[in-house]
Every structure is written in structure tokens, then in C-alpha cells.
Design a protein around this motif. Sequence first.
Motif, PDB file in Angstrom:
ATOM      1  N   PHE A 110       0.777  -1.160  -0.092  1.00  0.00           N
ATOM      2  CA  PHE A 110      -0.051   0.064   0.025  1.00  0.00           C
ATOM      3  C   PHE A 110       0.762   1.230  -0.137  1.00  0.00           C
ATOM      4  N   TYR A 111       1.853   1.492   1.111  1.00  0.00           N
ATOM      5  CA  TYR A 111       2.575   2.470   0.908  1.00  0.00           C
ATOM      6  C   TYR A 111       3.475   2.835  -0.291  1.00  0.00           C
ATOM      7  N   ILE A 112       4.100   1.528  -0.741  1.00  0.00           N
ATOM      8  CA  ILE A 112       4.763   1.556  -1.803  1.00  0.00           C
ATOM      9  C   ILE A 112       4.148   2.493  -2.978  1.00  0.00           C
ATOM     10  N   LEU A 113       2.840   1.936  -3.195  1.00  0.00           N
ATOM     11  CA  LEU A 113       2.063   2.459  -4.091  1.00  0.00           C
ATOM     12  C   LEU A 113       1.631   4.044  -3.945  1.00  0.00           C
ATOM     13  N   LEU A 114       1.120   4.236  -2.798  1.00  0.00           N
ATOM     14  CA  LEU A 114       0.987   5.487  -2.152  1.00  0.00           C
ATOM     15  C   LEU A 114       1.827   6.579  -2.593  1.00  0.00           C
ATOM     16  N   SER A 115       3.407   6.076  -2.276  1.00  0.00           N
ATOM     17  CA  SER A 115       4.397   6.954  -2.570  1.00  0.00           C
ATOM     18  C   SER A 115       4.500   7.275  -4.128  1.00  0.00           C
ATOM     19  N   LEU A 116       3.862   6.468  -4.862  1.00  0.00           N
ATOM     20  CA  LEU A 116       3.964   6.851  -6.229  1.00  0.00           C
ATOM     21  C   LEU A 116       3.058   7.852  -6.910  1.00  0.00           C
ATOM     22  N   TYR A 117       2.715   8.807  -5.934  1.00  0.00           N
ATOM     23  CA  TYR A 117       1.775   9.828  -6.626  1.00  0.00           C
ATOM     24  C   TYR A 117       2.508  10.555  -7.346  1.00  0.00           C
ATOM     25  N   GLU A 118       3.754  10.678  -7.235  1.00  0.00           N
ATOM     26  CA  GLU A 118       4.553  11.110  -8.355  1.00  0.00           C
ATOM     27  C   GLU A 118       5.682  10.172  -8.550  1.00  0.00           C
ATOM     28  N   PRO A 119       6.317  10.120  -9.865  1.00  0.00           N
ATOM     29  CA  PRO A 119       7.282   8.880 -10.379  1.00  0.00           C
ATOM     30  C   PRO A 119       8.587   9.062  -9.561  1.00  0.00           C
ATOM     31  N   ARG A 120       9.030   7.988  -8.956  1.00  0.00           N
ATOM     32  CA  ARG A 120      10.229   8.174  -8.017  1.00  0.00           C
ATOM     33  C   ARG A 120      11.156   7.024  -8.333  1.00  0.00           C
ATOM     34  N   HIS A 121      12.380   7.328  -8.022  1.00  0.00           N
ATOM     35  CA  HIS A 121      13.350   5.932  -8.186  1.00  0.00           C
ATOM     36  C   HIS A 121      13.348   5.476  -6.844  1.00  0.00           C
ATOM     37  N   GLY A 122      13.954   4.046  -6.777  1.00  0.00           N
ATOM     38  CA  GLY A 122      13.748   3.395  -5.643  1.00  0.00           C
ATOM     39  C   GLY A 122      14.249   3.618  -4.220  1.00  0.00           C
ATOM     40  N   TYR A 123      15.213   4.610  -3.970  1.00  0.00           N
ATOM     41  CA  TYR A 123      15.372   4.982  -2.698  1.00  0.00           C
ATOM     42  C   TYR A 123      14.440   5.983  -2.212  1.00  0.00           C
ATOM     43  N   GLY A 124      13.970   6.794  -3.275  1.00  0.00           N
ATOM     44  CA  GLY A 124      12.922   7.638  -2.963  1.00  0.00           C
ATOM     45  C   GLY A 124      11.591   7.177  -2.526  1.00  0.00           C
ATOM     46  N   ILE A 125      11.460   6.107  -2.869  1.00  0.00           N
ATOM     47  CA  ILE A 125      10.148   5.299  -2.303  1.00  0.00           C
ATOM     48  C   ILE A 125      10.355   5.044  -1.017  1.00  0.00           C
ATOM     49  N   ILE A 126      11.709   4.651  -0.536  1.00  0.00           N
ATOM     50  CA  ILE A 126      11.879   4.251   0.758  1.00  0.00           C
ATOM     51  C   ILE A 126      11.867   5.604   1.629  1.00  0.00           C
ATOM     52  N   ARG A 127      12.262   6.481   1.398  1.00  0.00           N
ATOM     53  CA  ARG A 127      12.410   7.848   1.951  1.00  0.00           C
ATOM     54  C   ARG A 127      11.101   8.213   2.098  1.00  0.00           C
ATOM     55  N   THR A 128      10.266   8.381   1.131  1.00  0.00           N
ATOM     56  CA  THR A 128       8.880   9.139   1.283  1.00  0.00           C
ATOM     57  C   THR A 128       8.030   8.123   2.416  1.00  0.00           C
ATOM     58  N   VAL A 129       8.189   6.849   2.002  1.00  0.00           N
ATOM     59  CA  VAL A 129       7.356   6.120   2.979  1.00  0.00           C
ATOM     60  C   VAL A 129       7.478   6.223   4.446  1.00  0.00           C
ATOM     61  N   GLU A 130       9.215   6.356   4.725  1.00  0.00           N
ATOM     62  CA  GLU A 130       9.636   6.668   6.039  1.00  0.00           C
ATOM     63  C   GLU A 130       8.860   7.953   6.511  1.00  0.00           C
ATOM     64  N   GLU A 131       8.828   9.025   5.609  1.00  0.00           N
ATOM     65  CA  GLU A 131       8.414  10.459   5.911  1.00  0.00           C
ATOM     66  C   GLU A 131       7.048  10.199   6.325  1.00  0.00           C
ATOM     67  N   ILE A 132       5.969   9.671   5.481  1.00  0.00           N
ATOM     68  CA  ILE A 132       4.507   9.680   5.422  1.00  0.00           C
ATOM     69  C   ILE A 132       4.269   8.755   6.666  1.00  0.00           C
ATOM     70  N   THR A 133       5.081   7.988   7.184  1.00  0.00           N
ATOM     71  CA  THR A 133       4.654   7.128   8.231  1.00  0.00           C
ATOM     72  C   THR A 133       5.441   7.743   9.660  1.00  0.00           C
ATOM     73  N   LYS A 134       5.982   8.768   9.553  1.00  0.00           N
ATOM     74  CA  LYS A 134       6.753   9.361  10.650  1.00  0.00           C
ATOM     75  C   LYS A 134       7.555   8.293  11.244  1.00  0.00           C
ATOM     76  N   LYS A 135       8.479   7.604  10.364  1.00  0.00           N
ATOM     77  CA  LYS A 135       9.627   6.684  10.641  1.00  0.00           C
ATOM     78  C   LYS A 135       8.980   5.389  11.245  1.00  0.00           C
TER      79      LYS A 135
ATOM     80  N   MET B 218       5.477  -6.129  -8.820  1.00  0.00           N
ATOM     81  CA  MET B 218       4.400  -5.206  -9.275  1.00  0.00           C
ATOM     82  C   MET B 218       4.762  -4.637 -10.621  1.00  0.00           C
ATOM     83  N   HIS B 219       5.923  -4.608 -11.159  1.00  0.00           N
ATOM     84  CA  HIS B 219       6.176  -4.427 -12.817  1.00  0.00           C
ATOM     85  C   HIS B 219       5.847  -5.580 -13.581  1.00  0.00           C
ATOM     86  N   ARG B 220       6.157  -6.766 -13.028  1.00  0.00           N
ATOM     87  CA  ARG B 220       5.686  -8.155 -13.693  1.00  0.00           C
ATOM     88  C   ARG B 220       4.098  -8.131 -13.827  1.00  0.00           C
ATOM     89  N   ASP B 221       3.434  -7.554 -12.693  1.00  0.00           N
ATOM     90  CA  ASP B 221       2.020  -7.576 -12.982  1.00  0.00           C
ATOM     91  C   ASP B 221       1.092  -6.437 -13.665  1.00  0.00           C
TER      92      ASP B 221
END
Lengths: 110, 373
Positions: A18-43, A59-62
Amino acid sequence: MNTDKIIKNYMPMTETAFYILLSLYEPRHGYGIIRTVEEITKKRIVLGSGTVYGTLTKMHRDGIVTIYSNEERKTVYEITITGKELLSLEIERLKELNKNASELGGKFYG
Amino acid sequence: MDKSYFKPFWSYDVPKTEKWLSTMASKGYHLLDVNFKLRIFKFSFNEPKTVVYRITYSKFEEKNLPTGLLLSSWGIQVSNKHWCIMINQNPLSNILNFPARNGILKRNRTIMYVVGIGLWILTVLNSLNVIVAGYIVILLLSASIATAIYTFVKLYLTNKKLRVEVGMIPNSSFYIPIDKLYDKKTGQVITKWKIAWYYSPDRIETWLENMEIQGFNLYGLSNLGSTFNFIKEEPRKIKYCTDFQNNASEDYYEFHKQAGWQLIFTSPFGWQKWTLWSKEYKESETKPELYSNKTDVLKHAKKVAVTFSLMFLPLLLIYLALIVFFILLNNRANPIPPILWMNVFISLIPIIEFGSFSLRAILYYFRLKKKYN
């Protein structure tokens, strides 16, 4: 994979997915996703790069996430139309859960 | 005036085909359609234009390009169930985003893997045919082997070229750079030899972490990954993670490096990559993990166990069939010369080796399953 099969496979969604998909409200690279999820869940959720890599590959395969190469030759992940549909369905499900929890949760206190 | 070209091996070197399409466009021949089954490219004649082509391969048909590519003015020229030929009217230097090479790299890797196994089977069969004596069959087999080798080499070279293009490091093992001020003579240097350690990844990780706590800092592995070199220094808290990837995509290494993992070693040969990662952590911090969920760790162990068992089983069956075949043939008027029996026994070595890998991988999975339940 058709939409019904995807829905069956992904819903209800794990927090990770859920959080990976949610973080893709804009296109991101891998580490950006990790950082965004950390941010929005307040660590609360710090995803391991192995977990994210594995989930994104699946997800890419699907077909719910797509990729391209940016100017720095880094892989950028973007949610697809199917992915957006899946996410909206999940958000609707969560809204129902939240509504009922708010209305009836009080009965459990005092 | 339309022109058609037959290009049977166009998919073996995708960048070359892309350049060819651009060259054709600069002469006025614009790609109209492609018959992928017959490998025929159809062009229509118009005014010469400078265009850039990119060819991608994916499981699904590309119907909607990601916005990132649309913003960089990419469009779909021709597509079928798996292939997509994209076109861009801007000059190369002006294009920001490009389609990813993952699909092509993965496809080439898969084909090379299948062809590799096919080659093994063919060479085994070819050595058999010397006795069965059918020269036409030998010719056919040799032709198949030649085609297989050509395919393999071509795809290998294309992938190498593509990896350079996307900035992925093509090389295998890495040394942690030793501090230039450090004198190797004054410190204790220890070398430990471990063959095929990756089939029991959990044991290696625990061993390395304990070495670090005792003050033996890992400073590198040999190229083949069989030797671990340590320097006696200060104790460190380091988490080591062994990761197995069946068909790792080009961004695998970059992904983990960005997250702060240091690449210690990655297996040099082949598409199946064993990688050893490390991350230092402070006393106060929690131990970092490559996989944050326990289910992912178990999934990884299962993947390892299943992959190596699946690889081993058909090899074992083919080998047993070969032995049976040999034994049956040996009862005829012409006994099989000892040198060919030698051949059979030499082929036994990889079977035993693979069997041990498979067994250890399965044991690893059950160890982890027990640990987490």
C-alpha cells in the motif's frame, strides 16, 4: 494479468504494498520510495531495500507499475492506470474500515 | 515507394537495429510496420528526418507509455504483444528520459540460460553420436551447436554493451579500498577459504558478523569469491546480507547502494547472482536488514531452495538417461571404448557438485523456517 486477477492477488493490501503504491503519487526512483514511506509514516515504517526491490519487481511483472530511465540513467518507477485503479479500490476499502471503526469503536471504551 | 527488409537476427543486437532504423529514416525510409514472426521490416519513403528509435521488450503490450516518456516526446511506432518500437523526433542530446533496458537485458539473459543448457545437452549428445555413427545427425547436431553458440555470444555482447549504456558496473568482485595509510605488514592478515558458501547464506552471515565483532575486518573477497580476506583491527558492528537473484535487473545494484548497503561481492559468472552486502551500524541502532519483513526472508530462502532443486533435477534425469543409454549400447557387438566411459564419469562431477548445492539450499530453507516459527 487482467484486473480481476490483480485485485484478487493484491487486496487486501499489505502495508508494504500500500505504502509503496501510495508513495508513487509522483514517479520516483527506488530510494526515493523508501524515504517517502519513512516520511509519511513518521519513521514507523522503514522499508528494507530488498523488500522494496522484490515488491516493485513483482508489481512491474503484474503491470501495476512501469519503469523508465531518467536523465541520470536511474530507473524511475511510475504507477500505471491499472495500478491507480487498484489503489483507489484499496483506499475505498480502507475508508469503509475507518468509518466503521470511528462509529463503533467508542462502544469498546468505558 | 515501400521497401521491405528481412532481418532474422535483428533482436540479437537491439542497439544496432535501433541505429539502423535511424539511418534508414535519415535516408527517407520511415518504419511503417514489422512482421515480427517473419522478421520483416516495412518502410515507406518520405522526406529524410532525424529520429531516434528505441526498442523495448516486455511481458505486456505497451499501450500507454508512462508520463515520464510522453513528456520526453516518445511515441509508439510499432508494437505487438511483447515488442514495442518507440520513436522520438527530437535529437538524441535533447531527450531526457529513455525507455528502460530491463526487458531486453532480461530476455537476453533468459535466452542465454536456455541456450546454455541446450548446448550442454547437445555436446553430451554429440559425443554419443560418434558411436551411433550417423553423419547427417552429427552434421545437424554440429549446426545446432554452432547456432546456439552464435546466439549466446551475440546476446552476451549485446547485454555487455547495454550495461555500459545504462551505467551498470559490468564487473564482478569489489575490494573495500584499504586505507592508503594502513600498512598491511603491521596488522594481522587472515585468509579463510570457503567454497560455495552462498548455499548456506545464514551461516556465512553469522560467521562474518562474529569475525567483525572479534575485530577481524573483512576487506575483500577473491574474484571467484572463494577466499575471504580479513585484517585484524577494531571490532565493528556490521550486518552482512547474502542475496540471491534469479534474473536480476540492471538497477539491482544501484537500488541497494542508494539505501546505504556496500557491495562486497557479486558472483562473476552467469545470470543467477549471489551478492554479499554489508552495512555498518552503531551500538544504539537496530540491526539493518535487507528484507524488513520476515516473510520476505523466508521467501528468499524458498526461492533459493526451489531454484537449485529445479536446476538439479533435470540434470540428474538427463545424466541417468545417459548412463542407461550407455549401458544398453554396451551390450552390442561394439563395446564402448573406455575413453567414452571416462567421459561419463567426468560428467558425474558436476552432478555431484550440483546435488550438494541443492541439498544445502534446502537445508538453509528449513533452518530459517524453524527459526521464524
